[in-house]
Design a protein around this motif. Structure first.
Motif, PDB file in Angstrom:
ATOM      1  N   ALA A 164      70.003  16.115 -11.885  1.00 18.01           N
ATOM      2  CA  ALA A 164      69.510  16.607 -13.175  1.00 18.01           C
ATOM      3  C   ALA A 164      69.462  15.397 -14.101  1.00 18.01           C
ATOM      4  O   ALA A 164      70.382  14.581 -14.094  1.00 18.01           O
ATOM      5  CB  ALA A 164      70.459  17.661 -13.719  1.00 18.01           C
ATOM      6  N   ALA A 165      68.391  15.280 -14.878  1.00 22.77           N
ATOM      7  CA  ALA A 165      68.264  14.088 -15.720  1.00 22.77           C
ATOM      8  C   ALA A 165      67.602  14.430 -17.043  1.00 22.77           C
ATOM      9  O   ALA A 165      66.864  15.411 -17.153  1.00 22.77           O
ATOM     10  CB  ALA A 165      67.446  13.020 -14.986  1.00 22.77           C
ATOM     11  N   GLY A 166      67.867  13.601 -18.029  1.00 23.63           N
ATOM     12  CA  GLY A 166      67.236  13.753 -19.329  1.00 23.63           C
ATOM     13  C   GLY A 166      65.906  13.008 -19.341  1.00 23.63           C
ATOM     14  O   GLY A 166      65.842  11.855 -18.925  1.00 23.63           O
TER      15      GLY A 166
ATOM     16  N   PHE B 162      76.424  12.866 -23.424  1.00 26.82           N
ATOM     17  CA  PHE B 162      74.975  12.693 -23.422  1.00 26.82           C
ATOM     18  C   PHE B 162      74.686  11.564 -24.393  1.00 26.82           C
ATOM     19  O   PHE B 162      75.524  11.196 -25.216  1.00 26.82           O
ATOM     20  CB  PHE B 162      74.276  13.997 -23.839  1.00 26.82           C
ATOM     21  CG  PHE B 162      74.388  15.088 -22.795  1.00 26.82           C
ATOM     22  CD1 PHE B 162      73.748  14.961 -21.574  1.00 26.82           C
ATOM     23  CD2 PHE B 162      75.148  16.230 -23.024  1.00 26.82           C
ATOM     24  CE1 PHE B 162      73.859  15.946 -20.590  1.00 26.82           C
ATOM     25  CE2 PHE B 162      75.263  17.223 -22.053  1.00 26.82           C
ATOM     26  CZ  PHE B 162      74.617  17.080 -20.831  1.00 26.82           C
ATOM     27  N   GLU B 163      73.486  11.019 -24.327  1.00 30.28           N
ATOM     28  CA  GLU B 163      73.180   9.832 -25.115  1.00 30.28           C
ATOM     29  C   GLU B 163      72.959  10.163 -26.595  1.00 30.28           C
ATOM     30  O   GLU B 163      72.503  11.258 -26.940  1.00 30.28           O
ATOM     31  CB  GLU B 163      71.915   9.147 -24.564  1.00 30.28           C
ATOM     32  CG  GLU B 163      72.118   8.496 -23.210  1.00 30.28           C
ATOM     33  CD  GLU B 163      72.470   9.470 -22.108  1.00 30.28           C
ATOM     34  OE1 GLU B 163      71.836  10.544 -22.049  1.00 30.28           O
ATOM     35  OE2 GLU B 163      73.386   9.163 -21.321  1.00 30.28           O
TER      36      GLU B 163
ATOM     37  N   TYR C 267      69.104   6.914 -26.198  1.00 34.14           N
ATOM     38  CA  TYR C 267      67.895   7.369 -25.496  1.00 34.14           C
ATOM     39  C   TYR C 267      66.749   6.395 -25.770  1.00 34.14           C
ATOM     40  O   TYR C 267      65.988   6.021 -24.877  1.00 34.14           O
ATOM     41  CB  TYR C 267      67.487   8.771 -25.956  1.00 34.14           C
ATOM     42  CG  TYR C 267      68.276   9.907 -25.341  1.00 34.14           C
ATOM     43  CD1 TYR C 267      68.245  10.148 -23.966  1.00 34.14           C
ATOM     44  CD2 TYR C 267      69.026  10.770 -26.134  1.00 34.14           C
ATOM     45  CE1 TYR C 267      68.955  11.207 -23.403  1.00 34.14           C
ATOM     46  CE2 TYR C 267      69.733  11.833 -25.583  1.00 34.14           C
ATOM     47  CZ  TYR C 267      69.697  12.042 -24.223  1.00 34.14           C
ATOM     48  OH  TYR C 267      70.399  13.087 -23.670  1.00 34.14           O
TER      49      TYR C 267
ATOM     50  N   VAL D 192      67.097   9.705 -17.593  1.00 32.41           N
ATOM     51  CA  VAL D 192      68.460   9.155 -17.620  1.00 32.41           C
ATOM     52  C   VAL D 192      69.422  10.183 -17.037  1.00 32.41           C
ATOM     53  O   VAL D 192      69.283  11.379 -17.260  1.00 32.41           O
ATOM     54  CB  VAL D 192      68.879   8.758 -19.060  1.00 32.41           C
ATOM     55  CG1 VAL D 192      68.682   9.892 -20.049  1.00 32.41           C
ATOM     56  CG2 VAL D 192      70.329   8.268 -19.108  1.00 32.41           C
ATOM     57  N   GLY D 193      70.394   9.675 -16.279  1.00 32.66           N
ATOM     58  CA  GLY D 193      71.369  10.587 -15.691  1.00 32.66           C
ATOM     59  C   GLY D 193      72.663   9.888 -15.316  1.00 32.66           C
ATOM     60  O   GLY D 193      72.762   8.649 -15.359  1.00 32.66           O
ATOM     61  N   MET D 194      73.642  10.721 -14.944  1.00 34.17           N
ATOM     62  CA  MET D 194      75.006  10.225 -14.737  1.00 34.17           C
ATOM     63  C   MET D 194      75.394  10.112 -13.260  1.00 34.17           C
ATOM     64  O   MET D 194      76.579  10.081 -12.935  1.00 34.17           O
ATOM     65  CB  MET D 194      75.997  11.156 -15.433  1.00 34.17           C
ATOM     66  CG  MET D 194      75.697  11.380 -16.910  1.00 34.17           C
ATOM     67  SD  MET D 194      76.826  12.592 -17.604  1.00 34.17           S
ATOM     68  CE  MET D 194      75.998  13.003 -19.146  1.00 34.17           C
TER      69      MET D 194
ATOM     70  N   THR E 103      65.943  18.143 -17.148  1.00 29.54           N
ATOM     71  CA  THR E 103      66.633  19.326 -17.668  1.00 29.54           C
ATOM     72  C   THR E 103      66.737  19.348 -19.192  1.00 29.54           C
ATOM     73  O   THR E 103      67.180  20.339 -19.776  1.00 29.54           O
ATOM     74  CB  THR E 103      68.056  19.413 -17.076  1.00 29.54           C
ATOM     75  OG1 THR E 103      68.723  18.174 -17.347  1.00 29.54           O
ATOM     76  CG2 THR E 103      68.020  19.657 -15.577  1.00 29.54           C
ATOM     77  N   ASP E 104      66.391  18.252 -19.830  1.00 31.34           N
ATOM     78  CA  ASP E 104      66.433  18.181 -21.293  1.00 31.34           C
ATOM     79  C   ASP E 104      65.611  16.968 -21.700  1.00 31.34           C
ATOM     80  O   ASP E 104      65.268  16.141 -20.854  1.00 31.34           O
ATOM     81  CB  ASP E 104      67.880  18.050 -21.795  1.00 31.34           C
ATOM     82  CG  ASP E 104      68.600  16.912 -21.104  1.00 31.34           C
ATOM     83  OD1 ASP E 104      69.189  17.146 -20.037  1.00 31.34           O
ATOM     84  OD2 ASP E 104      68.532  15.769 -21.602  1.00 31.34           O
TER      85      ASP E 104
HETATM   86  N1  HPA Z   1      71.571  12.270 -20.169  1.00 31.79           N
HETATM   87  C1  HPA Z   1      72.384  11.916 -19.172  1.00 31.79           C
HETATM   88  N2  HPA Z   1      72.581  12.657 -18.098  1.00 31.79           N
HETATM   89  C2  HPA Z   1      71.917  13.805 -17.994  1.00 31.79           C
HETATM   90  C3  HPA Z   1      71.049  14.230 -18.998  1.00 31.79           C
HETATM   91  C4  HPA Z   1      70.867  13.428 -20.142  1.00 31.79           C
HETATM   92  O1  HPA Z   1      70.118  13.748 -21.082  1.00 31.79           O
HETATM   93  N3  HPA Z   1      70.537  15.429 -18.590  1.00 31.79           N
HETATM   94  C5  HPA Z   1      71.100  15.702 -17.392  1.00 31.79           C
HETATM   95  N4  HPA Z   1      71.936  14.729 -17.023  1.00 31.79           N
END
Ligand code: HPA
Length: 274
Positions: free
Chosen positions: A115-117, A194-195, A200, A211-213, A236-237
């Motif tokens: 999942a990533a932003g 989150f950032e 961002y 971006v993701g963790m 996801t966002d």
């Molecule tokens: N930032 C970092 N990690 C994430 C994000 C995000 O916006 N969404 C899902 N994992």
């Protein structure tokens, strides 16, 4: 004397072999809220992480925490259902331990999801992004410290972390299934915050599309040992949203599960072609 990582890997693989003798060539790591691919697997053996010697144990909501062996669309696979994140307090060595176990089990190709932003202005929540490169400089490199030549070289090449042939195949599959996909750069961060807006912006200016963790440390370890890698982010966002930019873990999980069928479709077809 402390045992080496190689001795630990040998012990772990020997244990797994007492429970399952399969030799999957394909390994899969599923991200937060993206574990349903496992329901498509004809399962031969499931081993909870806590039973496996030297394995860390997963703690994050949305992670199941087991190693699954089985068949997916005719291909023998091993799946890490639940991954280990640096932000949980695991060392980078622990984060990548299961990836190295997969290598020692005989895995040649690693597929990952996360999942990533989204930071690219063309991205919407629920979109898929095939990762074609990454920025790992904001995380801790898992290869710091003594190099084990049994695993790979001291200074691994990173010119093609994500295999171009696999990307091409996945894009053809996505087109066939009429699933829109983006391609882009994944910026890895440690989290767990989150950032900020400024972060961002920085990551976007630095060349990141998402971006993701997770993921980057696993990919580095996989490439170190010579595995081929393919990875997809579910957006996801949207980090670049100007207003109302509060992001929650629940929102991330909900968006991930809504987009999951698209991801599962691509993985299922790609696996059959490996
Ligand atoms: N930032 C970092 N990690 C994430 C994000 C995000 O916006 N969404 C899902 N994992």
């Amino acid at each position: 004397m402390a045992r080496t990582i190689i001795q630990e890997l040998d012990e772990t693989v020997a244990f797994i072999r007492t429970l399952h003798s399969g030799k999957p060539r394909v390994g899969i790591v599923l991200g937060s809220g993206l574990g349903h691919l496992t329901s498509e697997i004809t399962i031969e053996k499931e081993i909870p992480y806590e039973k496996i010697p030297n394995f860390p144990v997963s703690t994050v909501e949305g992670h199941q925490g087991k190693l699954i062996f089985g068949t997916l669309n005719g291909q023998e696979v091993v799946v890490l259902s639940g991954r280990f994140h640096y932000y949980e307090g695991y060392s980078p060595d622990q984060v990548v331990f299961p990836i190295r176990v997969m290598k020692f089990l005989g895995v040649e190709t690693l597929l990952l999801s996360n999942a990533a932003g989204g930071m690219n202005k063309d991205f919407k929540v629920g979109d898929l992004m095939i990762i074609n490169d990454h920025i790992s400089l904001f995380t801790v490199n898992p290869l710091l410290g003594k190099n084990h030549t049994e695993l790979g070289p001291r200074f691994p090449d990173m010119s093609e972390p994500y295999d171009r042939t696999l990307i091409k195949k996945a894009k053809a599959i996505a087109a066939r299934l009429q699933i829109p996909v983006h391609e882009g750069v994944y910026a890895g961060v440690t989290g767990p915050t989150f950032e900020t807006r400024a972060e961002y912006k920085l990551l976007h200016i630095a060349g990141g599309d998402a971006v993701g963790m997770s993921t980057v440390q696993e990919v580095i370890a996989a490439r170190h040992t010579g595995m081929l890698v393919f990875a997809i982010s579910v957006i996801t966002d949207l980090g670049i949203r100007e207003e109302d930019n509060i992001i929650t873990h629940e929102e991330v999980l909900a968006a991930a599960s809504a987009a999951e069928p698209k991801l599962t479709g691509i993985f299922r077809e790609l696996i059959a072609e490996l």
